[in-house]
Design a protein around this motif. Structure first.
Motif, PDB file in Angstrom:
ATOM      1  N   ARG A  14      36.990  32.503  48.840  1.00 37.32           N
ATOM      2  CA  ARG A  14      36.606  32.622  47.437  1.00 37.32           C
ATOM      3  C   ARG A  14      36.548  34.085  47.034  1.00 37.32           C
ATOM      4  O   ARG A  14      36.189  34.935  47.829  1.00 37.32           O
ATOM      5  N   ALA A  15      36.891  34.331  45.798  1.00 43.08           N
ATOM      6  CA  ALA A  15      36.808  35.692  45.265  1.00 43.08           C
ATOM      7  C   ALA A  15      36.522  35.590  43.771  1.00 43.08           C
ATOM      8  O   ALA A  15      36.879  34.608  43.131  1.00 43.08           O
ATOM      9  N   LEU A  16      35.891  36.608  43.250  1.00 42.02           N
ATOM     10  CA  LEU A  16      35.584  36.666  41.823  1.00 42.02           C
ATOM     11  C   LEU A  16      35.952  38.035  41.297  1.00 42.02           C
ATOM     12  O   LEU A  16      35.590  39.046  41.891  1.00 42.02           O
ATOM     13  N   LEU A  17      36.685  38.050  40.214  1.00 38.60           N
ATOM     14  CA  LEU A  17      36.988  39.294  39.510  1.00 38.60           C
ATOM     15  C   LEU A  17      36.512  39.139  38.073  1.00 38.60           C
ATOM     16  O   LEU A  17      36.714  38.095  37.459  1.00 38.60           O
ATOM     17  N   VAL A  18      35.900  40.167  37.549  1.00 40.66           N
ATOM     18  CA  VAL A  18      35.561  40.224  36.131  1.00 40.66           C
ATOM     19  C   VAL A  18      36.550  41.194  35.511  1.00 40.66           C
ATOM     20  O   VAL A  18      36.686  42.330  35.971  1.00 40.66           O
ATOM     21  N   LEU A  19      37.248  40.749  34.494  1.00 39.69           N
ATOM     22  CA  LEU A  19      38.322  41.548  33.903  1.00 39.69           C
ATOM     23  C   LEU A  19      37.764  42.622  32.980  1.00 39.69           C
ATOM     24  O   LEU A  19      37.851  42.537  31.766  1.00 39.69           O
ATOM     25  N   ALA A  33      44.014  41.061  39.679  1.00 36.77           N
ATOM     26  CA  ALA A  33      44.088  39.605  39.499  1.00 36.77           C
ATOM     27  C   ALA A  33      45.540  39.134  39.512  1.00 36.77           C
ATOM     28  O   ALA A  33      45.878  38.130  40.140  1.00 36.77           O
ATOM     29  N   ILE A  34      46.407  39.861  38.820  1.00 34.96           N
ATOM     30  CA  ILE A  34      47.833  39.507  38.778  1.00 34.96           C
ATOM     31  C   ILE A  34      48.427  39.573  40.185  1.00 34.96           C
ATOM     32  O   ILE A  34      49.173  38.678  40.609  1.00 34.96           O
ATOM     33  N   ASP A  35      48.056  40.610  40.938  1.00 36.15           N
ATOM     34  CA  ASP A  35      48.553  40.747  42.308  1.00 36.15           C
ATOM     35  C   ASP A  35      48.084  39.586  43.176  1.00 36.15           C
ATOM     36  O   ASP A  35      48.857  39.017  43.938  1.00 36.15           O
ATOM     37  N   TRP A  36      46.802  39.235  43.071  1.00 35.74           N
ATOM     38  CA  TRP A  36      46.280  38.115  43.857  1.00 35.74           C
ATOM     39  C   TRP A  36      47.006  36.824  43.514  1.00 35.74           C
ATOM     40  O   TRP A  36      47.317  36.027  44.397  1.00 35.74           O
TER      41      TRP A  36
END
Length: 132
Positions: A3-8, A17-20
């Motif tokens: 699991r991972a979380l990014l806040v833009l 995020a695009i890379d992931w």
């Protein structure tokens, strides 16, 4: 990847995020959520719940602000269920936490509280705002 979380917040996190997403294996699940509720929204919600608690009896009972939060959260038509407690002498509400609501969902909750309160003659007091 677990699991991972990014806040833009900025272009760098968007790029990450695009890379992931480009590197994610097939069948990876991606969830997009709106911005999390704000602290002023949280303050206002608790002020509203306190006003309900101080001014209304609900089916002959005085409810705490925390109790009213559960009642109002169930009014959002979000998944909310009751299960027996471990002592077998009551129930425990299961459902979503208000801390996980988005800005839009929190606005919907506060509108629901306000409409419910207005139907029951509750006078709402706005939380004091800090001087800028």
């Amino acid at each position: 990847m677990g699991r991972a979380l990014l806040v833009l917040w900025n272009d760098d996190t968007r790029a990450k995020a695009i890379d992931w997403i480009r590197r994610a294996p097939k069948e990876t699940r991606v969830t997009f959520q709106g911005p999390k509720r704000t602290l002023p929204q949280n303050d206002r919600m608790w002020a509203q719940l306190t006003d309900l608690s101080e001014q209304l009896l609900w089916h002959g009972q005085r409810l705490s602000p925390e109790d009213w939060k559960q009642v109002m959260m169930s009014g959002l038509n979000q998944e909310m269920r009751l299960v027996p407690n471990i002592g077998g002498n009551g129930f425990v509400p299961l459902g979503r936490s208000s801390s996980k609501l988005s800005v839009a969902e929190m606005t919907e909750l506060m509108d629901l509280i306000e409409a419910f309160g207005a139907q029951h003659g509750v006078k709402f007091y706005e939380p004091e705002k800090a001087d800028a």
